[in-house]
Every structure is written in C-alpha cells, then in structure tokens.
Design an enzyme around this catalytic site. Structure first.
Site, PDB file in Angstrom:
ATOM      1  N   GLU A 115       7.050   3.624  10.652  1.00 46.65           N
ATOM      2  CA  GLU A 115       7.578   4.966  10.946  1.00 46.65           C
ATOM      3  C   GLU A 115       6.593   5.771  11.790  1.00 46.65           C
ATOM      4  O   GLU A 115       6.976   6.490  12.706  1.00 46.65           O
ATOM      5  CB  GLU A 115       7.874   5.705   9.643  1.00 46.65           C
ATOM      6  CG  GLU A 115       8.997   5.059   8.853  1.00 46.65           C
ATOM      7  CD  GLU A 115       9.224   5.737   7.532  1.00 46.65           C
ATOM      8  OE1 GLU A 115       8.504   5.417   6.573  1.00 46.65           O
ATOM      9  OE2 GLU A 115      10.111   6.604   7.461  1.00 46.65           O
ATOM     10  N   GLU A 135      11.421   0.119   2.176  1.00 55.67           N
ATOM     11  CA  GLU A 135      11.343   1.156   1.132  1.00 55.67           C
ATOM     12  C   GLU A 135      12.405   1.027   0.053  1.00 55.67           C
ATOM     13  O   GLU A 135      12.164   1.365  -1.105  1.00 55.67           O
ATOM     14  CB  GLU A 135      11.456   2.550   1.766  1.00 55.67           C
ATOM     15  CG  GLU A 135      10.183   3.050   2.435  1.00 55.67           C
ATOM     16  CD  GLU A 135      10.083   2.649   3.895  1.00 55.67           C
ATOM     17  OE1 GLU A 135      10.789   1.693   4.308  1.00 55.67           O
ATOM     18  OE2 GLU A 135       9.307   3.269   4.625  1.00 55.67           O
TER      19      GLU A 135
HETATM   20  C1  LIG Z   1       7.217   7.329   3.204  1.00 57.18           C
HETATM   21  C2  LIG Z   1       7.321   5.878   3.451  1.00 57.18           C
HETATM   22  O1  LIG Z   1       8.539   5.607   4.048  1.00 57.18           O
HETATM   23  C3  LIG Z   1       7.177   5.160   2.165  1.00 57.18           C
HETATM   24  C4  LIG Z   1       6.436   3.896   2.323  1.00 57.18           C
HETATM   25  O2  LIG Z   1       5.834   3.555   3.304  1.00 57.18           O
HETATM   26  S1  LIG Z   1       6.447   2.953   0.927  1.00 57.18           S
HETATM   27  C5  LIG Z   1       5.567   1.507   1.384  1.00 57.18           C
HETATM   28  C6  LIG Z   1       6.388   0.597   2.228  1.00 57.18           C
HETATM   29  N1  LIG Z   1       5.669  -0.631   2.424  1.00 57.18           N
HETATM   30  C7  LIG Z   1       5.904  -1.709   1.690  1.00 57.18           C
HETATM   31  O3  LIG Z   1       6.800  -1.745   0.864  1.00 57.18           O
HETATM   32  C8  LIG Z   1       5.004  -2.885   1.922  1.00 57.18           C
HETATM   33  C9  LIG Z   1       4.463  -3.354   0.600  1.00 57.18           C
HETATM   34  N2  LIG Z   1       3.532  -4.453   0.766  1.00 57.18           N
HETATM   35  C10 LIG Z   1       3.948  -5.710   1.004  1.00 57.18           C
HETATM   36  O4  LIG Z   1       5.107  -6.012   1.154  1.00 57.18           O
HETATM   37  C11 LIG Z   1       2.893  -6.768   1.059  1.00 57.18           C
HETATM   38  O5  LIG Z   1       1.789  -6.313   0.287  1.00 57.18           O
HETATM   39  C12 LIG Z   1       2.393  -7.067   2.495  1.00 57.18           C
HETATM   40  C13 LIG Z   1       3.507  -7.784   3.254  1.00 57.18           C
HETATM   41  C14 LIG Z   1       1.982  -5.808   3.195  1.00 57.18           C
HETATM   42  C15 LIG Z   1       1.147  -7.979   2.412  1.00 57.18           C
HETATM   43  O6  LIG Z   1       1.452  -9.113   1.628  1.00 57.18           O
HETATM   44  P1  LIG Z   1       0.283 -10.108   1.168  1.00 57.18           P
HETATM   45  O7  LIG Z   1      -0.600 -10.405   2.313  1.00 57.18           O
HETATM   46  O8  LIG Z   1       0.972 -11.236   0.468  1.00 57.18           O
HETATM   47  O9  LIG Z   1      -0.620  -9.316   0.134  1.00 57.18           O
HETATM   48  P2  LIG Z   1      -0.243  -8.622  -1.246  1.00 57.18           P
HETATM   49  O10 LIG Z   1      -0.884  -9.383  -2.346  1.00 57.18           O
HETATM   50  O11 LIG Z   1       1.187  -8.298  -1.354  1.00 57.18           O
HETATM   51  O12 LIG Z   1      -1.013  -7.239  -1.057  1.00 57.18           O
HETATM   52  C16 LIG Z   1      -2.426  -7.205  -0.952  1.00 57.18           C
HETATM   53  C17 LIG Z   1      -2.906  -5.989  -1.711  1.00 57.18           C
HETATM   54  O13 LIG Z   1      -2.475  -4.836  -0.979  1.00 57.18           O
HETATM   55  C18 LIG Z   1      -1.793  -3.961  -1.852  1.00 57.18           C
HETATM   56  N3  LIG Z   1      -0.748  -3.286  -1.069  1.00 57.18           N
HETATM   57  C19 LIG Z   1       0.105  -3.824  -0.180  1.00 57.18           C
HETATM   58  N4  LIG Z   1       0.876  -2.867   0.367  1.00 57.18           N
HETATM   59  C20 LIG Z   1       0.475  -1.707  -0.197  1.00 57.18           C
HETATM   60  C21 LIG Z   1       0.899  -0.360  -0.048  1.00 57.18           C
HETATM   61  N5  LIG Z   1       1.827   0.002   0.822  1.00 57.18           N
HETATM   62  N6  LIG Z   1       0.285   0.567  -0.809  1.00 57.18           N
HETATM   63  C22 LIG Z   1      -0.689   0.230  -1.676  1.00 57.18           C
HETATM   64  N7  LIG Z   1      -1.131  -1.023  -1.856  1.00 57.18           N
HETATM   65  C23 LIG Z   1      -0.544  -1.975  -1.115  1.00 57.18           C
HETATM   66  C24 LIG Z   1      -1.210  -4.847  -2.930  1.00 57.18           C
HETATM   67  O14 LIG Z   1      -0.954  -4.114  -4.101  1.00 57.18           O
HETATM   68  C25 LIG Z   1      -2.308  -5.861  -3.108  1.00 57.18           C
HETATM   69  O15 LIG Z   1      -3.300  -5.263  -3.913  1.00 57.18           O
HETATM   70  P3  LIG Z   1      -4.163  -6.166  -4.927  1.00 57.18           P
HETATM   71  O16 LIG Z   1      -4.886  -7.167  -4.081  1.00 57.18           O
HETATM   72  O17 LIG Z   1      -5.045  -5.186  -5.598  1.00 57.18           O
HETATM   73  O18 LIG Z   1      -3.171  -6.810  -5.852  1.00 57.18           O
END
Ligand SMILES: C[C@H](O)CC(=O)SCCNC(=O)CCNC(=O)[C@H](O)C(C)(C)COP(=O)(O)OP(=O)(O)OC[C@H]1O[C@@H](n2cnc3c(N)ncnc32)[C@H](O)[C@@H]1OP(=O)(O)O
Length: 723
Positions: A115, A135
């Site tokens: 975004e 999301e």
């Molecule tokens: C206002 C906005 O519209 C709202 C938002 O943006 S909400 C957030 C939207 N983003 C997401 O949903 C992405 C979420 N993350 C993921 O899908 C996956 O973590 C990823 C594809 C980025 C990476 O995957 P991968 O490499 O397998 O690592 P993964 O084990 O999942 O994550 C690594 C670490 O980062 C953390 N992490 C990943 N994304 C994060 C996020 N957005 N916020 C906080 N921590 C996050 C995980 O909790 C994990 O922490 P840990 O090692 O302490 O357990």
C-alpha cells in the site's frame, strides 16, 4: 533494536534514498512509521533533494504493518495505539508530495508494504517479487489505502480477486497488470529507481497519483456488477468473515464518491474490524502458527537438521499410501513396503489415485505427478532399507506387529535412521520396547487424507532425541505440513482433546435432540461438518475403535452411547456402504436419512437418560456449548499434563487437525473468549444433571476461580509435564 530504523541518504544526483530496516520482513512498526514521516518531511524540506526513492533493507521491501501493533490493540482494547498512516503518511506525505517518490521493490511487498508502494508515483521491482494484500486473512481489510489504489492500478475484478482471496502475484504479472512500471535485476534496482524519480521530476516520465485515476475502473454499472458477484461469492465461501463484505463496501464507496472519500471510509472500517472477534482470532492464529516452530531444547540448542533424502513407509493402507504420496510430491524418494504383492499393488494404486485426484482437481500438473510417481518403489523385504534416513510405520494398530517391525528395522536400517510410527493410539514406549533405539523413536501422526491434511503431530517420548525431533520438524515442513510437537499420551494432543466431541453429540441425541439439527448448528458454528456426518465420512469402524480406546483410558468421564453399534448391527456403515445417518448421492450434498429414526429411538430407550422421559429443550448456542465445552475441558487436562508446549500449539492443532474454525482462534482461545468462568459454571451445572462426562477438570476450575485465562502459561511447570 539497532537494526530497526529508517535511514536517508541524499546522492549527488539529488535523489534521497529512504531505507526501511526492521528485520526479518521490514514490518512497519510504530517507530518505523514515525521515522518515515520524519524522513519524508526532511526530504521535502531540503533544497538539495529533487526526488525520493523508498526501499527496504535486506532484499525485502516490507511485509506490511507490524501485526504486533494490532495484537496490542486486542490486549488493551486501545485503538489509539494504531498509527495514522493512510492519510497522514501515504496521501499527504507520499502521494501528494511536491517531490516525486519511486518505490524500489524487492523480495516482497505485502499488506501495508504494498500500500505504501502504491502511494508512490512509480514502482520499480526486482524479478519474482511477491506482491499482495493478505489483510483479510487477519480479519481486517487493507488500511493504508489499498482498497482504493489497487483497483485503480490493475482494474476492479483482479483487485477484488487478490484482496478477497488474499492472493499474491509476482512482479512479472504485476508489470503486465500495471501495478509495476519496470522490472530490473536486484543489482540495478536502485540505479533505475533513482533515474526514474529524476525523470518524473523533470517531467519526462508521468507523475501519477493512483488515487485519482479512474481509467481502469470501468463504468459504474460494470463495477456494481463485479461487486455484486463478489458479494455473493463471499457470502457463500466466507459466511463468518465480516471483513469480506466490509472490503467490498469500501471499494464501492470509493468508486461512487471518489478515491479520497474511499480512503476515509476504509480507515473507519479498518479500525472497527481491528477490534472484531474475527481479527482477534485470526491474528492469534498468525502468531500461534509461527510459535509452533519454536521448541525449547530442540530449536534453541544450536543443532542443525539432517537431510532426509530417502524414506521408507511400512504399510500401504489408507494412511501409508497418503503419507508416501506427501513425500514423493515433495521430491523425496520413498520405498513402500507391504507383506505381499497383492497388498503392495493395492498400495501403489492408492498412491496413483491420490496423484490422479490432484491432477483432475487442477492442483497438480500431469508431468509433476509422473515425476512424483517415479520416486516411488514398492518393496516386499528390507533389502532397500540400508540407506534410508527415516522409516514411517503405518500398519494396523496391533502391538505385537508393531513391535516386530521395530525390531526388524533396527536390524536393517543405518544407525542414523529415524524410526517413526503413525500410530494414533498406541503408547510409543510400548512400540519400541523390544529395541535399543529409544532415542530414535518418534510419533509422526498424520491426519487422513495424509497427502492433503496440513497437520503433522510429532509425538516425543522422554527418550526421543532433540536431533530426531528437529529432523522430523524440518522434513515435515518440506512436505508442506505444519509440525506440532506434543507429548505421549492416549490420543496425543488432537484426538485426546476432541474425544468428547463425538460423545457430547451422542449425549444430546440420547437426551432427545434431533441429530440433523446438531449437525446444522455445528456446521454454522464453522466446523466443516457436524459430528454425525463426520462419523459417516470417517467410517464407523474408526469411531467405534477410537471410542473403545478412550473408554479404557478415561473410564471416569466417557459417555457410552450404543448408537454406533446399533447402526452397524442394522447394516449401516456410513459413506463406505452408502448407508449412514445421511444418504450420499453422487453430485449432490448428503441428505438426512430419516429412516434412522427407529435406531435412534432404540438407543434412547437403552440409555434412558431423558429427564422424565421427555426430550430436553435447548437453544442452538447451548448445543454448541454442550458439545464443545467438554472439548475445552479435555484441552485443559492436556495443558495441565504438559502434553503441548504451549496452549497456542493446541489451538493450531485443533484448526489443522479437526477443522476448528480459524476465525475463532482455536479451541483454547475460543474457551478464553467465551470465558473460563462461563465454561466452568455450565459444565458444573450439566455434570449435576447429566453425570461425570461434564465434570469440570481441576485446571479449568482453578483458572475460572482465579480469573486466569486458560491459555496463559502456568507460573511453574506442571509436575506432570510430558515434554
Ligand atoms: C494497514 C495494513 O493494511 C495492515 C497490514 O499491513 S497487516 C499485515 C499484512 N501483511 C501480512 O499479512 C504478511 C504477514 N507475513 C507473512 O505472510 C510472512 O511472514 C512473510 C511472507 C512476510 C514471510 O514469510 P517467511 O519468510 O516464511 O517468515 P515467517 O516465519 O512467516 O516470518 C518471519 C518472522 O517475521 C514475523 N512477521 C512477518 N510479517 C510480519 C508482520 N507484518 N508484522 C510483524 N511480524 C511479522 C513473523 O511473526 C516471524 O516472526 P518470528 O520469527 O518471531 O516467528
């Protein structure tokens, strides 16, 4: 914390490069957002800056808003913890900036990350960069303007698909769709982005504010039609998910009243959804799933996983063939062993059918299925076992047979080989009794169909080595399972916790309730199907065998219903023979078979538990509670005995093993959200009315009395801990 920062460097070309750094995914934590505002303010004020490039450190742009912030909001109820990003940063400081801003995107740009990039005036990406707005999987909607800008950049239909299905695309597709302006190698990413930014400043490249575009939205009537179809689909596929309709509503608002109004509506809806129970459940699941990878004294002691290249599966029945399918699908060589060529052929045929099923459903390409099959070799003796790294025994639940197999494999396998069993009930110590390899013995409990169900329950005994657990966790992830490490007890974590589920349903039927109503109520609660349909699908043999096992292990709290035996006696065996509680016809949904009534009446006559011989009268909510509170109660015993490392592991196991609805966060999380006191008091009341099956456990009583969440870690480790 030293790595959590935003830096800015201004080059001789007049381009300020702003770097986000918050490993591992550059999540937009509150300090990062504050620093971004500060750096953008500085870049605009400085006379030596002509243009701005925004990028992420460590080969990843950003994984979006820091999800911990939302979890903090859930814990405190304080929505003011959410930073204002959508208008203050993305609209005012980036999109409406007096200086052009280019996003240099590599690795991934997800959620708030994408975004932020869409607020920039152009986006340059490295090859195979993952782009998406996931999301909705967190129970929220995009909240930094994504619902407005994505449709304006790539068109409404595709944007709706990406948001509603939380489906990412790669930068190559993004380029074709218009989300990405150019693709360039990682080494040239910053160079081209700087150049692009200067060219925008010099007006030789267009200066585009996506929020004000309308060229890709189509006519109003077309847009309304796309949204109408999407609304209907979301109602069918995600009935318990308010965020889907909310997302479509704010997209529509923006189309009718303009992008900026859409951004304001989105921000309002976003804040409401952050506080919803759905978001609380799904965000809990996000962190809980990742926590399963952290196993004390296994993943924190500096050992590295060994490579599992060859696996032997003993037994080509339903489970063995499913397990073998999962391995060959992930490019791991499998030897499938059976006792004779007839059984072996049957096992191989089942594996072929599993692969064929995936191909027909479009989930697997034919050439991949052929490649997988080439990794399978059927064997009738142990001669091929000399180099295998792991054996998984998946024969019938017969103790002498399993013991003999474990003695044989100890003789025929290399010293490093892992000895796993797929038993769902037998004590692992008994299985390995006749060997001297106790440290190599582990449970690999797959769920049927094993090539599809995502859970792998890894059962350890006191003697299983950390190395073996780590190896199985690692290979489990390679075959696309979510491994959850648990302790050794009857039924392990999942089957043990859920044994009262079927019994609770039988109790209610014997108390006079309509079984089809029970199934309907449980499905609308969110489980894939009700307990009676599940019995039909799973086969009565399994239900009866498992029921017997639990009656023996926990005689103090089992409800013995004669119903399944009566069904079998009358020639019914569920879906297997087409005669169950339901009628199964090809191509249509199972229909209640009303001719089971006399069997149910007979069961009620035998149990004779209806008060005054009259059916009890309960609400739908009470049906849910009378079936699932005993499950929460058993979960409490599992936690008390330390069968799982943490309560959230049991939540994940309940979602992935039993299909407990993810938006309710898992069995323990749900118990906490309805309130331990309410669970305790209800069970206590029912135990007085209907007996020990409902008797609250000591753990539940203690926590209810102290006002302590069921999922909170104990202040001191349980004396009964099995891990
Ligand atoms: C206002 C906005 O519209 C709202 C938002 O943006 S909400 C957030 C939207 N983003 C997401 O949903 C992405 C979420 N993350 C993921 O899908 C996956 O973590 C990823 C594809 C980025 C990476 O995957 P991968 O490499 O397998 O690592 P993964 O084990 O999942 O994550 C690594 C670490 O980062 C953390 N992490 C990943 N994304 C994060 C996020 N957005 N916020 C906080 N921590 C996050 C995980 O909790 C994990 O922490 P840990 O090692 O302490 O357990």
């Amino acid at each position: 914390m030293a790595d959590v920062k935003v830096t800015m460097e201004v080059g001789n070309d007049g381009v300020a490069v702003i770097h986000i750094s918050n490993p591992p995914v550059n999540a937009l934590a509150v300090p990062i957002i504050l620093e971004l505002k500060e750096k953008f303010g500085e870049a605009v004020r400085r006379n030596d800056v002509k243009a701005i490039v925004l990028t992420g450190k460590g080969g990843r742009f950003s994984g979006g808003l820091d999800i911990n912030v939302m979890q903090k909001v859930h814990q405190t109820g304080d929505i003011t913890l959410m930073p204002d990003v959508s208008v203050e940063l993305v609209v005012n400081m980036v999109e409406d900036s007096k200086k052009p801003v280019v996003a240099a995107v590599e690795g991934l740009a997800l959620g708030g990350g994408l975004e932020l990039a869409m607020g920039c005036h152009a986006r340059i990406a490295a090859p195979r960069t993952q782009l998406g707005l996931p999301e909705l999987t967190l129970g929220i909607i995009p909240g930094f303007g994504g619902t407005q800008r994505l449709p304006r950049l790539i068109g409404l239909s595709k944007a709706v698909e990406m948001m509603l299905l939380s489906k990412s695309i790669m930068s190559e597709e993004g380029k074709k769709l218009g989300l990405i302006d150019a693709i360039v190698s990682p080494k040239d990413l910053l160079k081209l982005s700087r150049l692009w930014a200067i060219e925008i400043a010099e007006r030789s490249k267009p200066w585009i504010r996506s929020l004000y575009r309308t060229d890709k939205l189509g006519s109003l009537s077309e847009a309304c039609e796309v949204l109408k179809v999407a609304r209907q689909q979301a109602r069918n596929t995600s009935p318990n998910m308010p965020q889907h309709q909310a997302c479509l509503d704010v997209i529509e608002d923006g189309i009718i009243q303009g992008g900026y109004t859409g951004v304001l509506r989105e921000a309002e809806a976003f804040k409401k959804l952050v506080l919803s129970d759905t978001s609380k459940g799904l965000i809990h699941v996000f962190f809980a799933q990742r926590a399963t990878s952290k196993v004390p004294k296994v993943t924190d002691v500096g050992i590295t996983p060994r490579h599992v290249k060859q696996v032997a599966v003993i037994g080509g029945g339903l489970m063995g063939s499913g397990i073998a399918t999962a391995f060959i699908l992930s490019n791991i060589q499998v030897f499938l062993k059976e006792v004779n060529s007839e059984y072996l052929l049957k096992g191989i045929k089942k594996i072929e059918a599993n692969l064929h099923g995936l191909v027909t459903k479009g989930k697997l390409m034919k050439d991949k299925a052929d490649k997988a099959l080439s990794l399978l070799k059927g064997v009738l003796d142990y001669s091929e076992f000399k180099d295998v790294d792991m054996v998984i025994e998946a024969v019938i639940e017969n103790i002498p047979l399993k013991q003999a197999i474990f003695s044989d494999i100890e003789k025929n396998c290399p010293a490093h080989c892992i000895f796993a069993t797929n038993t769902s009930t037998v004590d692992l110590n008994i299985i390995g009794e006749k060997t001297r390899s106790h440290d190599r013995i582990v449970g690999a409990h797959f769920f049927s169909p094993a090539h599809i169900m995502p859970l792998l329950e890894i059962v350890r005994t006191e003697k299983t080595s950390a190395q073996v657990i780590l190896d199985l966790m690692t290979v489990g992830k390679i075959i696309k399972k979510v491994p959850v490490v648990v302790g050794n007890c009857t039924g392990f974590a999942v089957n043990r916790t859920f044994f009262p589920y079927t019994q609770g349903a039988h109790m209610l039927v014997n108390l006079g309730l309509d079984m089809f109503r029970i199934d309907r109520v449980i499905s609308s609660f969110g489980l894939p199907m009700g307990p009676f349909q599940l019995a039909d699908v799973g086969g009565y043999g399994v239900t009866l065998a498992v029921g017997k096992e639990f009656r023996n292990a926990f005689p103090d709290r089992t409800f013995k219903s004669p119903l399944m035996e009566l069904m079998v006696k009358s020639g019914r065996n569920g879906k297997n023979n087409g005669k169950g509680f339901y009628v199964f016809e090809k191509g249509s949904k199972p229909k209640p078979d009303l001719s089971v009534s006399p069997i149910i009446e007979e069961s009620r006559r035998l149990t004779n538990i209806m008060p005054n011989a009259k059916p009890i009268s309960v609400s739908d909510q009470e049906i849910v509670e009378m079936i699932l509170f005993p499950v929460v109660n058993e979960a409490c015993r599992v936690l008390d005995e330390g069968i799982t490392i943490r309560a959230s592991d049991l939540d994940i196991a309940s979602l992935l093993g039993m299909g407990f609805p993810s938006h309710r966060g898992g069995i323990v999380f749900w118990g906490d959200s309805v309130g331990p006191k309410h669970v305790y008091q209800s069970l206590k009341r029912w135990s007085e009315l209907y007996g020990n099956f409902y008797k609250p456990s000591r753990y539940l009583e203690e926590r209810a009395m102290k006002g302590m969440p069921l999922g909170a870690p104990a202040s001191f480790p349980s004396s009964k801990a099995r891990l």
